[in-house]
Scaffold this active site. Sequence first.
Site, PDB file in Angstrom:
ATOM      1  CG  HIS A 273      -2.091   0.710   1.082  1.00  0.00           C
ATOM      2  ND1 HIS A 273      -2.842   1.470   0.324  1.00  0.00           N
ATOM      3  CD2 HIS A 273      -2.965   1.708   2.210  1.00  0.00           C
ATOM      4  CE1 HIS A 273      -3.750   2.193   0.664  1.00  0.00           C
ATOM      5  NE2 HIS A 273      -3.761   2.071   2.166  1.00  0.00           N
ATOM      6  NE  ARG A 329      -3.967   7.630  -6.870  1.00  0.00           N
ATOM      7  CZ  ARG A 329      -4.410   6.873  -5.796  1.00  0.00           C
ATOM      8  NH1 ARG A 329      -4.537   7.427  -4.928  1.00  0.00           N
ATOM      9  NH2 ARG A 329      -4.371   5.274  -6.466  1.00  0.00           N
TER      10      ARG A 329
HETATM   11  N1  CMX Z   1       4.792  -6.920  -9.503  1.00  0.00           N
HETATM   12  C1  CMX Z   1       5.255  -7.870  -9.929  1.00  0.00           C
HETATM   13  N2  CMX Z   1       3.888  -8.724  -9.459  1.00  0.00           N
HETATM   14  C2  CMX Z   1       2.592  -7.844  -9.643  1.00  0.00           C
HETATM   15  C3  CMX Z   1       2.649  -6.691  -9.388  1.00  0.00           C
HETATM   16  C4  CMX Z   1       4.066  -5.780 -10.156  1.00  0.00           C
HETATM   17  N3  CMX Z   1       3.615  -4.286  -9.357  1.00  0.00           N
HETATM   18  N4  CMX Z   1       1.590  -6.581  -9.640  1.00  0.00           N
HETATM   19  C5  CMX Z   1       0.798  -7.426  -9.286  1.00  0.00           C
HETATM   20  N5  CMX Z   1       1.753  -8.561  -9.392  1.00  0.00           N
HETATM   21  C6  CMX Z   1       1.385 -10.006  -8.803  1.00  0.00           C
HETATM   22  C7  CMX Z   1       0.818 -10.243  -8.100  1.00  0.00           C
HETATM   23  O1  CMX Z   1       1.835 -10.171  -7.148  1.00  0.00           O
HETATM   24  C8  CMX Z   1      -0.471 -10.977  -8.524  1.00  0.00           C
HETATM   25  O2  CMX Z   1       1.101 -12.463  -7.747  1.00  0.00           O
HETATM   26  P1  CMX Z   1       0.514 -14.087  -7.054  1.00  0.00           P
HETATM   27  O3  CMX Z   1      -0.333 -14.714  -8.505  1.00  0.00           O
HETATM   28  O4  CMX Z   1       2.098 -14.570  -7.144  1.00  0.00           O
HETATM   29  O5  CMX Z   1       0.034 -13.310  -5.911  1.00  0.00           O
HETATM   30  C9  CMX Z   1      -0.405 -11.118  -9.291  1.00  0.00           C
HETATM   31  O6  CMX Z   1       0.146 -10.262  -9.998  1.00  0.00           O
HETATM   32  C10 CMX Z   1      -1.508 -10.718  -9.356  1.00  0.00           C
HETATM   33  O7  CMX Z   1      -1.961 -10.207  -9.015  1.00  0.00           O
HETATM   34  P2  CMX Z   1      -3.201  -8.609  -9.296  1.00  0.00           P
HETATM   35  O8  CMX Z   1      -4.183  -9.123  -9.086  1.00  0.00           O
HETATM   36  O9  CMX Z   1      -3.013  -8.073 -10.514  1.00  0.00           O
HETATM   37  O10 CMX Z   1      -2.669  -7.184  -8.325  1.00  0.00           O
HETATM   38  P3  CMX Z   1      -3.717  -7.555  -7.092  1.00  0.00           P
HETATM   39  O11 CMX Z   1      -4.901  -6.932  -6.952  1.00  0.00           O
HETATM   40  O12 CMX Z   1      -3.150  -9.128  -6.390  1.00  0.00           O
HETATM   41  O13 CMX Z   1      -2.908  -6.177  -6.591  1.00  0.00           O
HETATM   42  C11 CMX Z   1      -1.448  -4.190  -5.828  1.00  0.00           C
HETATM   43  C12 CMX Z   1      -2.273  -4.366  -6.490  1.00  0.00           C
HETATM   44  C13 CMX Z   1      -0.843  -3.115  -5.571  1.00  0.00           C
HETATM   45  C14 CMX Z   1      -0.833  -5.189  -4.451  1.00  0.00           C
HETATM   46  C15 CMX Z   1       0.129  -5.057  -6.517  1.00  0.00           C
HETATM   47  O14 CMX Z   1      -0.710  -4.390  -8.007  1.00  0.00           O
HETATM   48  C16 CMX Z   1       1.640  -4.415  -6.038  1.00  0.00           C
HETATM   49  O15 CMX Z   1       1.722  -5.260  -5.550  1.00  0.00           O
HETATM   50  N6  CMX Z   1       2.402  -3.708  -6.539  1.00  0.00           N
HETATM   51  C17 CMX Z   1       2.883  -3.071  -6.399  1.00  0.00           C
HETATM   52  C18 CMX Z   1       3.278  -2.531  -5.296  1.00  0.00           C
HETATM   53  C19 CMX Z   1       2.745  -1.080  -4.796  1.00  0.00           C
HETATM   54  O16 CMX Z   1       2.887  -0.383  -5.498  1.00  0.00           O
HETATM   55  N7  CMX Z   1       1.540  -0.510  -4.170  1.00  0.00           N
HETATM   56  C20 CMX Z   1       0.968   0.449  -4.127  1.00  0.00           C
HETATM   57  C21 CMX Z   1      -0.739   0.406  -4.901  1.00  0.00           C
HETATM   58  C22 CMX Z   1      -1.103   2.165  -4.591  1.00  0.00           C
HETATM   59  C23 CMX Z   1      -1.080   2.549  -3.487  1.00  0.00           C
HETATM   60  O17 CMX Z   1      -2.449   1.165  -2.254  1.00  0.00           O
HETATM   61  O18 CMX Z   1      -0.006   3.233  -2.369  1.00  0.00           O
END
Ligand code: CMX
Length: 441
Positions: A273, A329
Amino acid sequence: MAESTLKQTLKQKIEAFRPRTQKLNKEFGEVVIDKVNIGQAIGGARDVRCLVTDISYLDPQEGIRFRGKTIPETFAALPKVPGKEQPFVEGFFYFLLTGEIPTMDQTQEIVADWKARSAVPQYVFDVLRAMPRDSHPMTMFSTAILAMQRESKFAKKYATGTMKKNDMWEPMYEDSMDILARLPVIGAYIYRMKYKGDTIIPADPKLDWGGNFAHMMGIPNPYDDVARMYFILHSDHESGNVSAHTTHLVASALSDAYYSLSAGINGLAGPLHGLANQEVLGWIKQTMKKLNNTLPSKEQLKQFLWDTLNSGQVIPGYGHAVLRKTDPRYVAQNEFSKKHLPNDPLFQLVNMIYEVAPGVLTEHGKTKNPWPNVDAHSGVIQVHYGVVEEDFYTVLFGIGRALGVLANITWDRGLGYAIERPKSVTTDMLEKWAHEGGRKI
Ligand code: CMX
């Protein structure tokens, strides 16, 4: 103090709105708007429509709208700080709470109100000073908010045993206003104590909330406009994200705004997050270090992205649980940077990552959204203006996020939302229903 325009307007709005919520609950409670599948039960309740807020709405394609307005529409409509590019955060909070764009006079009323409420009790600073100086700034920030709970007007009123349900929003509002008035003071105090040799800068009574934050941080202008923009952009993202949902959940037990916000801030501190903005900058610095602080080529960058993914880490700042395109954003910060820091090498690197990362993430094939979120951009602007301590960035996010979540819990109490209590099931039950092709009701 006489009741402010904001509080009077909010009171009228809540009272006019309340019958709508009550009617929906009583007369239409059985109307089905969604169904939950096993993937949603295990997978973080994705897309389950079971939260209500009228303060913002996140469309997967379009991004966030605050009270029906897009980010550019919001910035264009709000009263600007004289001589500055960005609007008053105070006016934005009026808009979040009421859905109305305030006049300059109504905005100035909140500027004065927050100034009057901004004194942080000495014991809060004493608590911060008792903590090890290398505690994470988010731990300090959350602790300071929780320590201040002793000031809660809601908790005091509740303890009298005389508060009616429909009146509960008022002390929630008062607590929210007190907390918001003090957060920039607390944030800047942590920053100066931890990173600037404990040289605390007192507030300047002539300045607005955002301007005062920049002043207390000791960062020259236009950092004041950066602060205003940053706080507004990070304020609200509907109510299902971890920080907003946690704040709402805790408040649903009639915990006061201090308990609720402190809990929400702890959720924001997670790397998936709000901590992602810190992680992005750490990742960028690591990348630059490997190349003796020169910009990588696109090929090198591609390799670094793959190295990160192959080591099992996520690419911070990319992906989103709801959004399916570039976060507006991110776009707003990119527009600001094009104007104010076009030649900054880190800004150029952020743009280069934008060119390369979505392709790599698509090829990697896991994430549903290969586009950047808000956190991919925010650190670079901070570094440009001298806030180089990346572990502080999530505190900035937290000050902004407080605007949205406190507006939400004030309305939660106004409309008498129930204590949150979803139902859990066992894995045995899920396996049985999986074999039977669904739960037979
Ligand atoms: N890099 C690598 N893998 C990623 C990824 C990224 N940036 N984003 C998603 N994935 C992976 C997930 O880890 C998940 O893998 P598993 O199946 O092995 O668990 C898969 O892709 C499917 O995920 P998703 O449905 O696309 O995304 P989620 O809703 O589960 O998660 C989030 C959303 C933001 C947690 C994820 O995209 C992520 O970890 N991003 C990087 C961290 C980040 O930027 N967080 C900030 C978000 C904004 C905020 O809240 O501030």
